[in-house]
Design a protein around this motif. Structure first.
Motif, mmCIF file in Angstrom:
data_model
loop_
_atom_site.group_PDB
_atom_site.id
_atom_site.type_symbol
_atom_site.label_atom_id
_atom_site.label_comp_id
_atom_site.label_asym_id
_atom_site.label_seq_id
_atom_site.Cartn_x
_atom_site.Cartn_y
_atom_site.Cartn_z
ATOM 1 N N SER A 47 0.845 -1.192 0.000
ATOM 2 C CA SER A 47 0.000 0.000 0.000
ATOM 3 C C SER A 47 0.881 1.242 0.000
ATOM 4 O O SER A 47 1.257 1.756 1.061
ATOM 5 N N PRO A 48 1.250 1.744 -1.186
ATOM 6 C CA PRO A 48 2.117 2.923 -1.239
ATOM 7 C C PRO A 48 1.454 4.185 -0.701
ATOM 8 O O PRO A 48 2.139 5.146 -0.367
ATOM 9 N N SER A 49 0.107 4.167 -0.619
ATOM 10 C CA SER A 49 -0.623 5.295 -0.047
ATOM 11 C C SER A 49 -1.983 4.798 0.400
ATOM 12 O O SER A 49 -2.364 3.648 0.141
ATOM 13 N N GLN A 50 -2.752 5.659 1.061
ATOM 14 C CA GLN A 50 -4.101 5.291 1.473
ATOM 15 C C GLN A 50 -5.051 5.198 0.285
ATOM 16 O O GLN A 50 -6.186 4.730 0.436
ATOM 17 N N LEU A 51 -4.607 5.598 -0.888
ATOM 18 C CA LEU A 51 -5.464 5.586 -2.074
ATOM 19 C C LEU A 51 -5.208 4.390 -2.982
ATOM 20 O O LEU A 51 -5.978 4.159 -3.920
ATOM 21 N N THR A 52 -4.154 3.608 -2.737
ATOM 22 C CA THR A 52 -3.782 2.528 -3.645
ATOM 23 C C THR A 52 -3.359 1.301 -2.850
ATOM 24 O O THR A 52 -2.638 1.416 -1.854
ATOM 25 N N ARG A 53 -3.810 0.132 -3.310
ATOM 26 C CA ARG A 53 -3.386 -1.132 -2.711
ATOM 27 C C ARG A 53 -3.151 -2.157 -3.800
ATOM 28 O O ARG A 53 -3.986 -2.348 -4.688
ATOM 29 N N PHE A 54 -1.994 -2.830 -3.740
ATOM 30 C CA PHE A 54 -1.683 -3.954 -4.600
ATOM 31 C C PHE A 54 -1.682 -5.220 -3.744
ATOM 32 O O PHE A 54 -1.252 -5.184 -2.593
ATOM 33 N N GLN A 55 -2.133 -6.324 -4.339
ATOM 34 C CA GLN A 55 -2.125 -7.580 -3.586
ATOM 35 C C GLN A 55 -1.770 -8.744 -4.502
ATOM 36 O O GLN A 55 -2.356 -8.908 -5.575
ATOM 37 N N LEU A 56 -0.805 -9.534 -4.055
ATOM 38 C CA LEU A 56 -0.350 -10.720 -4.770
ATOM 39 C C LEU A 56 -0.639 -11.934 -3.908
ATOM 40 O O LEU A 56 -0.325 -11.933 -2.711
ATOM 41 N N ARG A 57 -1.226 -12.976 -4.523
ATOM 42 C CA ARG A 57 -1.560 -14.169 -3.758
ATOM 43 C C ARG A 57 -1.204 -15.414 -4.544
ATOM 44 O O ARG A 57 -1.360 -15.459 -5.770
ATOM 45 N N ALA A 58 -0.744 -16.448 -3.818
ATOM 46 C CA ALA A 58 -0.471 -17.762 -4.395
ATOM 47 C C ALA A 58 -0.937 -18.816 -3.400
ATOM 48 O O ALA A 58 -0.738 -18.668 -2.194
ATOM 49 N N SER A 59 -1.577 -19.875 -3.896
ATOM 50 C CA SER A 59 -2.074 -20.906 -2.988
ATOM 51 C C SER A 59 -2.165 -22.247 -3.707
ATOM 52 O O SER A 59 -2.310 -22.313 -4.930
ATOM 53 N N ARG A 60 -2.060 -23.300 -2.919
ATOM 54 C CA ARG A 60 -2.315 -24.656 -3.405
ATOM 55 C C ARG A 60 -3.120 -25.370 -2.334
ATOM 56 O O ARG A 60 -2.684 -25.524 -1.202
ATOM 57 N N THR A 61 -4.320 -25.803 -2.712
ATOM 58 C CA THR A 61 -5.230 -26.433 -1.775
ATOM 59 C C THR A 61 -6.015 -27.528 -2.504
ATOM 60 O O THR A 61 -6.004 -27.612 -3.731
ATOM 61 N N VAL A 62 -6.731 -28.348 -1.727
ATOM 62 C CA VAL A 62 -7.732 -29.232 -2.314
ATOM 63 C C VAL A 62 -8.912 -28.366 -2.722
ATOM 64 O O VAL A 62 -9.382 -27.526 -1.951
ATOM 65 N N ASP A 63 -9.383 -28.512 -3.948
ATOM 66 C CA ASP A 63 -10.433 -27.662 -4.489
ATOM 67 C C ASP A 63 -11.664 -27.679 -3.588
ATOM 68 O O ASP A 63 -12.177 -28.739 -3.229
ATOM 69 N N ASP A 64 -12.142 -26.497 -3.231
ATOM 70 C CA ASP A 64 -13.302 -26.372 -2.342
ATOM 71 C C ASP A 64 -14.262 -25.355 -2.932
ATOM 72 O O ASP A 64 -14.421 -24.247 -2.432
ATOM 73 N N THR A 65 -14.890 -25.715 -4.038
ATOM 74 C CA THR A 65 -15.836 -24.818 -4.686
ATOM 75 C C THR A 65 -17.203 -25.472 -4.751
ATOM 76 O O THR A 65 -17.378 -26.643 -4.424
ATOM 77 N N VAL A 66 -18.198 -24.688 -5.179
ATOM 78 C CA VAL A 66 -19.530 -25.229 -5.392
ATOM 79 C C VAL A 66 -19.745 -25.628 -6.846
ATOM 80 O O VAL A 66 -20.863 -25.838 -7.284
#
Length: 414
Positions: free
Chosen positions: A304-323
């Motif tokens: 979050s370089p400022s209160q006006l901007t947010r970047f987010q990076l995510r990586a995950s490996r799980t057993v699929d849990d969807t509908v």
């Protein structure tokens, strides 16, 4: 999920922050905007926010399928109400939303959809903090775990309900958490696989899950934790007998176990990291299927370089849990990148790119999925919110297809 959404709560950010004490890593889209949004109605100690919305959406390839490529335009009316109570010792919220969706070219039957979500956290400010929640969905997979039913082979009818119950207990620098969850999901309708029409009811299932977590922290800026998860998924109806469709055969009832060790830390005033690694294993009741047995990970980096901007990076490996009834019992590896930016006080932009790899081992159901979405929210007045959204989706491998969607919506907050 151990990492998703935990850092802000575990490290003491957000929650009770005022408008002047913004969480630098919290969602800019979900941030309270007293200068742009109508205040809630106070009723007997509760905050009540009624709302009604209307949306028009153009969909290219409604079924996200290479076999049946048809387009349509939908019109939806969505009334809702949010009821919340925030006190120093407890928090309660009830979110009720309904809607009616009409497909103008009648590619899909018009439908009613509903979602009811409730949650409560008690004992805030004490060492023992119980919590519980419940949820009911009908024909509405928005905000469900990682999936929208609009991106499966056909937009099937869905009914899902369940709840969770747990407690957090502090022991000096240690915090122990125990939680149990239950969910029942049923499907209604027919989808096309190959040249076969399939009744989706054979994928009805019950999910029973438990989670135990122990975290340690002597510094509010960092936390170590270990977590164990168990779930049991039961399919009550007979499996599909279609030799030409191995991906839909057999009894998919299974048990899975995951153990993770994690670390959360605010690295600087701009960077927040929450990451864990571990091991997962899934075993099917049907000996013809071999469940995944692999290392797992789940990590999130927020900048979050400022209160006006947010970047987010995510990586995950799980057993699929969807509908999603087409993908059950797969190893899901996902990478995503998102950005939110408040261009002006009344205009918020957001975008997300996501890649998913679905791996069945030797069960012949591998696939990959791609999402790209962009949204603009404009606070026209304190009561009126305008929204523009575009989305592109593609699936390769099993049940291949792509889809493009464009939406314009307006909401009035009373």
């Amino acid at each position: 999920m151990a990492a998703a959404g935990l850092a802000a709560v575990a490290l003491g950010w957000g929650g009770g922050a005022s408008a002047q004490e913004l969480d630098p890593f919290g969602s800019i889209v979900d941030r309270a905007r007293p200068g742009n949004a109508a205040p809630p109605i106070n009723w007997g100690g509760f905050e009540v926010t009624p709302r009604i919305g209307a949306e028009v959406e153009a969909i290219d390839n409604v079924f996200a399928s290479e076999q049946l490529n048809v387009s349509d335009v939908t019109v939806a009316i969505n009334p809702s109400v949010l009821i919340a109570q925030r006190r120093s010792d407890r928090f309660f919220s009830l979110d009720v939303s309904t809607g009616f969706v009409k497909f103008l070219d009648e590619t899909v039957d018009d439908r009613f959809r509903a979602q009811i979500r409730g949650q409560a956290r008690l004992g805030l400010g004490t060492r023992t903090r119980p919590f519980f929640g419940f949820e009911f969905r009908q024909n509405d997979a928005r905000n469900a775990a990682r999936v929208s039913l609009s991106n499966i082979e056909q937009p099937l009818k869905l009914t899902s309900y369940g709840g969770n119950l747990g407690v957090e207990q502090e022991f000096g620098p240690f915090t122990a958490t125990a939680e149990g969850r239950f969910r029942r999901t049923t499907f209604d309708g027919v989808f096309v696989a190959g040249q076969t029409q399939v009744d989706a009811g054979f994928r009805d299932f019950d999910l029973l899950a438990g989670r135990a977590r122990l975290s340690y922290s002597v510094n509010p800026a960092q936390r170590f934790y270990v977590e164990a998860n168990f779930d049991r998924r039961d399919f009550s109806t007979s499996p599909l007998n279609a030799p030409a469709l191995p991906v839909l055969q057999g009894n998919r009832s299974s048990e899975s176990v995951a153990i993770r060790v994690g670390y959360a830390r605010q690295l600087t005033e701009l960077l927040l990291l929450d990451v864990n690694v571990g091991y997962l294993k899934q075993e099917f009741d049907d000996p013809r299927f071999s469940g995944p047995s692999a290392y797992s990970f789940d990590g999130r980096l927020s900048y979050s370089p400022s209160q006006l901007t947010r970047f987010q990076l995510r990586a995950s490996r799980t057993v699929d849990d969807t509908v999603n009834p087409l993908f059950t019992g797969l190893l899901r590896t996902e990478f995503s990148f998102g950005v939110e930016h408040e261009l002006r006080r009344d205009l918020v932009l957001s975008s997300e790119a996501r890649y998913v790899k679905l791996d069945s081992g030797d069960n012949t159901a591998d696939g990959s999925e791609y999402w790209l979405t962009g949204t603009a929210r404009y606070y026209f007045t304190r009561n009126i919110l305008l929204r523009l959204q575009a989305e592109y989706f593609r699936r390769d491998g099993v049940f291949a297809g792509d889809q493009t969607r464009g939406l314009i919506g307006v909401a009035y907050v009373f």
